[in-house]
Design an enzyme around this catalytic site. Structure first.
Site, short mmCIF file in Angstrom:
data_model
loop_
_atom_site.label_atom_id
_atom_site.label_comp_id
_atom_site.label_asym_id
_atom_site.label_seq_id
_atom_site.Cartn_x
_atom_site.Cartn_y
_atom_site.Cartn_z
N GLU A 108 40.74 -15.48 -57.39
CA GLU A 108 42.38 -16.65 -57.21
C GLU A 108 42.16 -18.25 -57.73
OE1 GLU A 108 46.43 -17.32 -55.00
OE2 GLU A 108 45.33 -16.69 -53.79
N TYR B 246 59.45 -16.90 -50.59
CA TYR B 246 57.97 -17.33 -50.66
C TYR B 246 56.78 -16.95 -51.87
CZ TYR B 246 52.37 -16.37 -51.05
OH TYR B 246 51.36 -16.81 -50.84
N GLU C 10 49.10 -6.76 -53.21
CA GLU C 10 48.87 -7.81 -51.39
C GLU C 10 49.98 -7.86 -50.35
OE1 GLU C 10 47.32 -12.75 -51.68
OE2 GLU C 10 48.20 -11.69 -53.24
N ASP D 22 52.48 -10.89 -53.91
CA ASP D 22 52.80 -11.26 -53.42
C ASP D 22 53.29 -10.28 -52.13
OD1 ASP D 22 51.64 -11.78 -50.37
OD2 ASP D 22 50.90 -13.61 -51.37
N ARG E 170 39.99 -9.07 -50.06
CA ARG E 170 40.44 -10.84 -50.65
C ARG E 170 39.97 -12.06 -48.94
NH1 ARG E 170 45.07 -13.93 -51.19
NH2 ARG E 170 43.95 -13.77 -52.92
N TRP F 241 56.19 -14.66 -41.76
CA TRP F 241 56.39 -15.81 -43.16
C TRP F 241 54.95 -15.42 -44.07
CZ3 TRP F 241 52.70 -19.24 -45.29
CH2 TRP F 241 53.25 -19.99 -46.40
N GLU G 122 43.20 -11.96 -47.09
CA GLU G 122 42.55 -13.64 -47.13
C GLU G 122 42.87 -14.48 -45.68
OE1 GLU G 122 46.96 -15.96 -48.02
OE2 GLU G 122 46.47 -14.85 -48.93
N ARG H 9 49.67 -13.82 -61.01
CA ARG H 9 50.35 -12.85 -60.31
C ARG H 9 52.15 -13.96 -60.40
NH1 ARG H 9 50.02 -15.39 -53.69
NH2 ARG H 9 52.06 -17.41 -54.97
N HIS I 161 53.62 -10.88 -48.87
CA HIS I 161 52.91 -11.91 -48.19
C HIS I 161 53.40 -11.38 -46.09
CE1 HIS I 161 52.12 -16.22 -46.41
NE2 HIS I 161 51.63 -15.92 -47.57
#
Length: 402
Positions: free
Chosen positions: A339, A159, A236, A210, A283, A402, A262, A147, A212
Site C-alpha cells: 500500500e 471512511y 480488505e 476496504d 496486512r 469504525w 493492519e 483502492r 474497514h
C-alpha cells in the site's frame, strides 16, 4: 559495539509521528518508527520509561536476543502499545546492523526476490463521478492497482473520503469525533460503484476495496459474492478481526480474495486465518507487529499456506516504516503488494529517504541500512498535537465499528 544512548523524537509535520533513534559507541545510529495512530504518547512512555533503560549497554548486533528479552521477558505481552515500541527498537537495530555491514537492508535479509515492488494507492470520491475521476488520476500517475472508496448516498461522512480536496486523514480532532454508518445503504451502493469502475477502466486494472471491519460475516459474504463479477484484487478488513472464525463463513460464500491484518500485533492474531487458508493476503505492518524480526516469522508461516503479504502503508506509518517495509518487500518471497498513501512534501522533508516511486512500482534504494533518516532540527519545528480517530454510530445511535 555497544548501545550508548537512545531517544524518542515526536514530531507532527501534518500528523504525529514517533521515531526512535538508537546511538552506538562506534558512531553508527539507527532509526525506527514507533507511531501508533491516536495513541502516540502511550508508546513514547513505554519506550522511555521501560525499554530504553534496559537497552543501554547492549550489543546492537544481538537483534534476536534483544527481541526475545523485551517480548518473552515481559509478563504483559503483545498488544499494540508494547509491540509498536518493540518494533521501533527492532527496526532501528536492523538499520544499525545493515549500516555496519555497509549493505542495504534487503541484502542483509537475504537479497532481493524481485526487480520492483508493485504498489497500490487510494482513489476516493464523495460521489461516483468524483470517484471515477480519482481513479483516472491515479492511473495517470502509473499505478497498476488502486483502492476504490466512495461516498455513500445518505451517509454524511464515509471512511476514506476527505471532506475537502486535502488528503484523507481520519485522526482529525483533539477528542474522537462521531460519524454515522448504515450497513444497508453501503451494501446496496458499493457493487454499483465497482460496476461503473470496471465499465470505465476495463478488466486489467487491479481494484481493491476496504470495508474497514464494518460488516457481520454474512453481510461480508454477500458483498464479496456481489463483487465477484468485478474481479477485485482483494476485499480488505471485511469484518472485525478479533474473531478469526468469522472468516470461515465469508470463505464459504465468495471467491473474492480476502485481506486483513493492519491491526494485528503478533502471529497469534492471524495464525488460524493463515493455517486454515481463510485469507489470501496478510496486512500486518513492521511497526505494529513487533518489527522486522517478528514479521519475518509471520511471512514465512504465511508462505506455507499460499498467503501473500500486502502491508498496510497509509500515512499513519512514517517514512521510516515505509523504507523498512520496502526492503522487506524486496526480499520476501511471498510478496503480494504494498500500500502507498503518499506522504506530504512536509513529511518527506523531515524524513529524507532513499526509496523511489516510478510508474506504479517502488524500489527501496541502495544506501546502507533502510535508507530513511530524520532531520531532528526540522522535526523540532512541528510540535505534537493530540489527534484522535473517530468513533462510529449506526443511524439509531448504536456504537459500531469504525
Amino acid at each position: 559495539m555497544k548501545i550508548v544512548a537512545a531517544k524518542v523524537i515526536v514530531t507532527s509535520p501534518g500528523r504525529n509521528f514517533v521515531t526512535l533513534k538508537i546511538m552506538t559507541d562506534e558512531g553508527i545510529y539507527g532509526v525506527g518508527d514507533g507511531t501508533l495512530n491516536g495513541r502516540e504518547k502511550a508508546v513514547v512512555s513505554y519506550l522511555e520509561d521501560y525499554l530504553i533503560p534496559a537497552l543501554i549497554g547492549r550489543d546492537p548486533h544481538q537483534i534476536e536476543d534483544i527481541w526475545q528479552f523485551f517480548y518473552r521477558g515481559a509478563y504483559w505481552r503483545r498488544g499494540p502499545v508494547g509491540m509498536t515500541a518493540l518494533a521501533a527498537i527492532d527496526t532501528a537495530l536492523w538499520d544499525i546492523k545493515a549500516k555496519a555491514a555497509n549493505m542495504p537492508l534487503y541484502q542483509l535479509l537475504g537479497g532481493r526476490s524481485r526487480e520492483r515492488i508493485m504498489t497500490y494507492t487510494h482513489a476516493n470520491g464523495k460521489d461516483l463521478e468524483s470517484t471515477l475521476e480519482a481513479v483516472a488520476k491515479a492511473q495517470a500517475k502509473g499505478y497498476k492497482a488502486i483502492r476504490v472508496q466512495c461516498g455513500i448516498p445518505g451517509i454524511e461522512k464515509t471512511y476514506g473520503v476527505a471532506k475537502s480536496n486535502k488528503s484523507y486523514e481520519p485522526a482529525d480532532s483533539d477528542l474522537p469525533s462521531v460519524e454515522t454508518w448504515s450497513t444497508e445503504k453501503y451494501l446496496n451502493f458499493i457493487p454499483e460503484v465497482f460496476a461503473e469502475v470496471r465499465k470505465e477502466f476495463g478488466p486489467d486494472l487491479h481494484l481493491l476495496h476496504d470495508v474497514h471491519h464494518r460488516l457481520t460475516p454474512i453481510e461480508a459474504a454477500r458483498l464479496g459474492k456481489e463483487l465477484e463479477p468485478y474481479h477485485l484484487f482483494w476485499m480488505e478488513d471485511a469484518v472485525a478481526a478479533e474473531n478469526q472464525e468469522a472468516f470461515k463463513l465469508i470463505r464459504q460464500h465468495t471467491t473474492t480474495p480476502l485481506a486483513v491484518g493492519e491491526v494485528f500485533n503478533s502471529i497469534h492474531d492471524c495464525r488460524e486465518l493463515i493455517q486454515n487458508q481463510l485469507i489470501d493476503y496478510i496486512r500486518s505492518t513492521i511497526v505494529h507487529a513487533g518489527g522486522i524480526t517478528h514479521l519475518r516469522r509471520i511471512a514465512d508461516f504465511a508462505a506455507l499456506f499460499n498467503v501473500r503479504t500486502g502491508f498496510h502503508g497509509a500515512t499513519d506509518l512514517s517514512p521510516v516504516c515505509m523504507g523498512a517495509a520496502l526492503h522487506f518487500d524486496y526480499w520476501v518471497p511471498n510478496f503480494g503488494i504494498q500500500e502507498h498513501m503518499p506522504h506530504s512534501a512536509q513529511m518527506e522533508d523531515v524524513f529524507p529517504h532513499a526509496y523511489r516511486f516510478d510508474d506504479g512500482y517502488f524500489t527501496p534504494g541502495e544506501v546502507p541500512g533502510h535508507g530513511v533518516d530524520i532531520d531532528e532540527k526540522l522535526a523540532a519545528q512541528y510540535p505534537y498535537k493530540r489527534a484522535c480517530l473517530p468513533v462510529n454510530r449506526l443511524e439509531d445511535g448504536t456504537l459500531w465499528h469504525w
